[in-house]
Write a protein that holds these residues in place. Sequence first.
Motif, mmCIF file in Angstrom:
data_model
loop_
_atom_site.group_PDB
_atom_site.id
_atom_site.type_symbol
_atom_site.label_atom_id
_atom_site.label_comp_id
_atom_site.label_asym_id
_atom_site.label_seq_id
_atom_site.Cartn_x
_atom_site.Cartn_y
_atom_site.Cartn_z
ATOM 1 N N HIS A 163 0.836 -1.207 0.000
ATOM 2 C CA HIS A 163 0.000 0.000 0.000
ATOM 3 C C HIS A 163 0.868 1.252 0.000
ATOM 4 O O HIS A 163 0.617 2.211 -0.753
ATOM 5 N N THR A 164 1.890 1.264 0.859
ATOM 6 C CA THR A 164 2.775 2.424 0.947
ATOM 7 C C THR A 164 3.487 2.665 -0.379
ATOM 8 O O THR A 164 3.602 3.807 -0.850
ATOM 9 N N LEU A 165 3.957 1.580 -1.005
ATOM 10 C CA LEU A 165 4.641 1.709 -2.292
ATOM 11 C C LEU A 165 3.712 2.265 -3.361
ATOM 12 O O LEU A 165 4.067 3.187 -4.102
ATOM 13 N N LEU A 166 2.490 1.714 -3.434
ATOM 14 C CA LEU A 166 1.547 2.164 -4.457
ATOM 15 C C LEU A 166 1.188 3.632 -4.272
ATOM 16 O O LEU A 166 1.124 4.397 -5.246
ATOM 17 N N LEU A 167 0.961 4.045 -3.041
ATOM 18 C CA LEU A 167 0.620 5.443 -2.785
ATOM 19 C C LEU A 167 1.796 6.355 -3.075
ATOM 20 O O LEU A 167 1.629 7.488 -3.557
ATOM 21 N N GLU A 168 3.008 5.876 -2.822
ATOM 22 C CA GLU A 168 4.198 6.674 -3.115
ATOM 23 C C GLU A 168 4.346 6.899 -4.612
ATOM 24 O O GLU A 168 4.606 8.019 -5.061
ATOM 25 N N VAL A 169 4.183 5.829 -5.400
ATOM 26 C CA VAL A 169 4.311 5.958 -6.849
ATOM 27 C C VAL A 169 3.135 6.743 -7.423
ATOM 28 O O VAL A 169 3.281 7.500 -8.393
ATOM 29 N N LEU A 220 0.012 -8.683 -6.037
ATOM 30 C CA LEU A 220 -1.106 -7.894 -5.518
ATOM 31 C C LEU A 220 -2.290 -8.790 -5.162
ATOM 32 O O LEU A 220 -2.950 -8.587 -4.142
ATOM 33 N N ALA A 221 -2.543 -9.777 -6.010
ATOM 34 C CA ALA A 221 -3.652 -10.693 -5.728
ATOM 35 C C ALA A 221 -3.392 -11.503 -4.462
ATOM 36 O O ALA A 221 -4.319 -11.832 -3.721
ATOM 37 N N ALA A 222 -2.115 -11.801 -4.191
ATOM 38 C CA ALA A 222 -1.783 -12.608 -3.011
ATOM 39 C C ALA A 222 -2.111 -11.889 -1.711
ATOM 40 O O ALA A 222 -2.393 -12.538 -0.700
ATOM 41 N N VAL A 223 -2.083 -10.558 -1.729
ATOM 42 C CA VAL A 223 -2.383 -9.793 -0.507
ATOM 43 C C VAL A 223 -3.733 -9.095 -0.596
ATOM 44 O O VAL A 223 -4.081 -8.292 0.266
ATOM 45 N N GLY A 224 -4.491 -9.386 -1.648
ATOM 46 C CA GLY A 224 -5.840 -8.848 -1.755
ATOM 47 C C GLY A 224 -5.924 -7.393 -2.160
ATOM 48 O O GLY A 224 -6.890 -6.716 -1.794
ATOM 49 N N VAL A 225 -4.934 -6.886 -2.901
ATOM 50 C CA VAL A 225 -4.997 -5.498 -3.381
ATOM 51 C C VAL A 225 -5.769 -5.474 -4.704
ATOM 52 O O VAL A 225 -5.353 -6.107 -5.674
ATOM 53 N N PRO A 226 -6.894 -4.745 -4.782
ATOM 54 C CA PRO A 226 -7.682 -4.727 -6.024
ATOM 55 C C PRO A 226 -6.919 -4.043 -7.153
ATOM 56 O O PRO A 226 -6.298 -2.994 -6.957
ATOM 57 N N HIS A 227 -6.961 -4.636 -8.334
ATOM 58 C CA HIS A 227 -6.366 -4.051 -9.529
ATOM 59 C C HIS A 227 -7.199 -4.483 -10.726
ATOM 60 O O HIS A 227 -7.758 -5.579 -10.741
ATOM 61 N N GLU A 228 -7.298 -3.587 -11.706
ATOM 62 C CA GLU A 228 -8.165 -3.832 -12.854
ATOM 63 C C GLU A 228 -7.423 -3.532 -14.147
ATOM 64 O O GLU A 228 -6.395 -2.859 -14.164
ATOM 65 N N ARG A 229 -8.006 -4.031 -15.254
ATOM 66 C CA ARG A 229 -7.385 -3.852 -16.560
ATOM 67 C C ARG A 229 -7.607 -2.447 -17.119
ATOM 68 O O ARG A 229 -6.714 -1.867 -17.733
ATOM 69 N N ARG A 276 -6.487 1.842 -8.337
ATOM 70 C CA ARG A 276 -7.104 3.132 -8.020
ATOM 71 C C ARG A 276 -6.915 3.453 -6.541
ATOM 72 O O ARG A 276 -6.910 2.562 -5.699
ATOM 73 N N ARG A 277 -6.806 4.742 -6.247
ATOM 74 C CA ARG A 277 -6.608 5.169 -4.865
ATOM 75 C C ARG A 277 -7.785 4.768 -3.991
ATOM 76 O O ARG A 277 -7.610 4.338 -2.856
ATOM 77 N N ARG A 278 -8.995 4.900 -4.521
ATOM 78 C CA ARG A 278 -10.176 4.586 -3.706
ATOM 79 C C ARG A 278 -10.218 3.109 -3.333
ATOM 80 O O ARG A 278 -10.752 2.748 -2.285
ATOM 81 N N ASP A 279 -9.650 2.234 -4.177
ATOM 82 C CA ASP A 279 -9.634 0.814 -3.855
ATOM 83 C C ASP A 279 -8.626 0.505 -2.749
ATOM 84 O O ASP A 279 -8.810 -0.454 -1.983
ATOM 85 N N LEU A 280 -7.570 1.302 -2.666
ATOM 86 C CA LEU A 280 -6.587 1.089 -1.607
ATOM 87 C C LEU A 280 -7.159 1.462 -0.249
ATOM 88 O O LEU A 280 -6.792 0.881 0.767
ATOM 89 N N LYS A 281 -8.052 2.451 -0.229
ATOM 90 C CA LYS A 281 -8.636 2.884 1.039
ATOM 91 C C LYS A 281 -9.745 1.951 1.511
ATOM 92 O O LYS A 281 -10.090 1.944 2.685
#
Length: 200
Positions: free
Chosen positions: A115-121, A155-164, A177-182
């Motif tokens: 989460h921290t990495l994704l928000l940083e990038v 990402l799927a292994a830790v349940g972080v949502p991601h889409e095509r 998306r940021r809203r999915d991380l929250k």
Amino acid sequence: MSRLARPAARLATGSRTVARRLAARAAAWCARGRRHDLTGWRAVLGVLLRLAVLACGLYLLARIVRALPALMWLVTAGWLVAAWRSGRPPAQAAGEAPAEAAEEAPPAPDREAIHTLLLEVMGDAPAVHLRTVLAHLQERGQWEGRTVSDLRAALAAVGVPHERGVKVRGVPTWGVRRRDLKAPSPAAAQEASTAPSTAA
């Protein structure tokens, strides 16, 4: 089995590893030339320029070797040394016994660190493409030789949502998306919904 079979297999394995490593580094270097503040052909102009530099470098190297064939011995020797080192078995390379290496499992991905990495990038943007995250990691010497598919699996292994179809500056591709991380992860939401109520 011939006595030369094992060294030959090690050189073959090492050669594949060196080739993949060089290709991954070249691809990561070219990907860093993409401008994320631009769109269209201007955004990829840096990538095309870096590809042209690589092509010119390979052409010059071929011309030099053709003019001085003795250099081919040096190139071959350097490749064989790199392949021999890269072809070492994992237990031998780590200086451990094979049984001990087999017992150790790779560490599980940390959801908070991801989460921290994704928000940083992501910065101030509402979303980020996974290829941008991968390039960010490879710039720091991590995830060399990995692909977006590997990142999606992590990402799927830790349940972080991601889409095509995540759009960043009008370009849709795999992203977060940021809203999915929250939002809570699907596993956490399921646990909360199935937890017994403590109310009287």
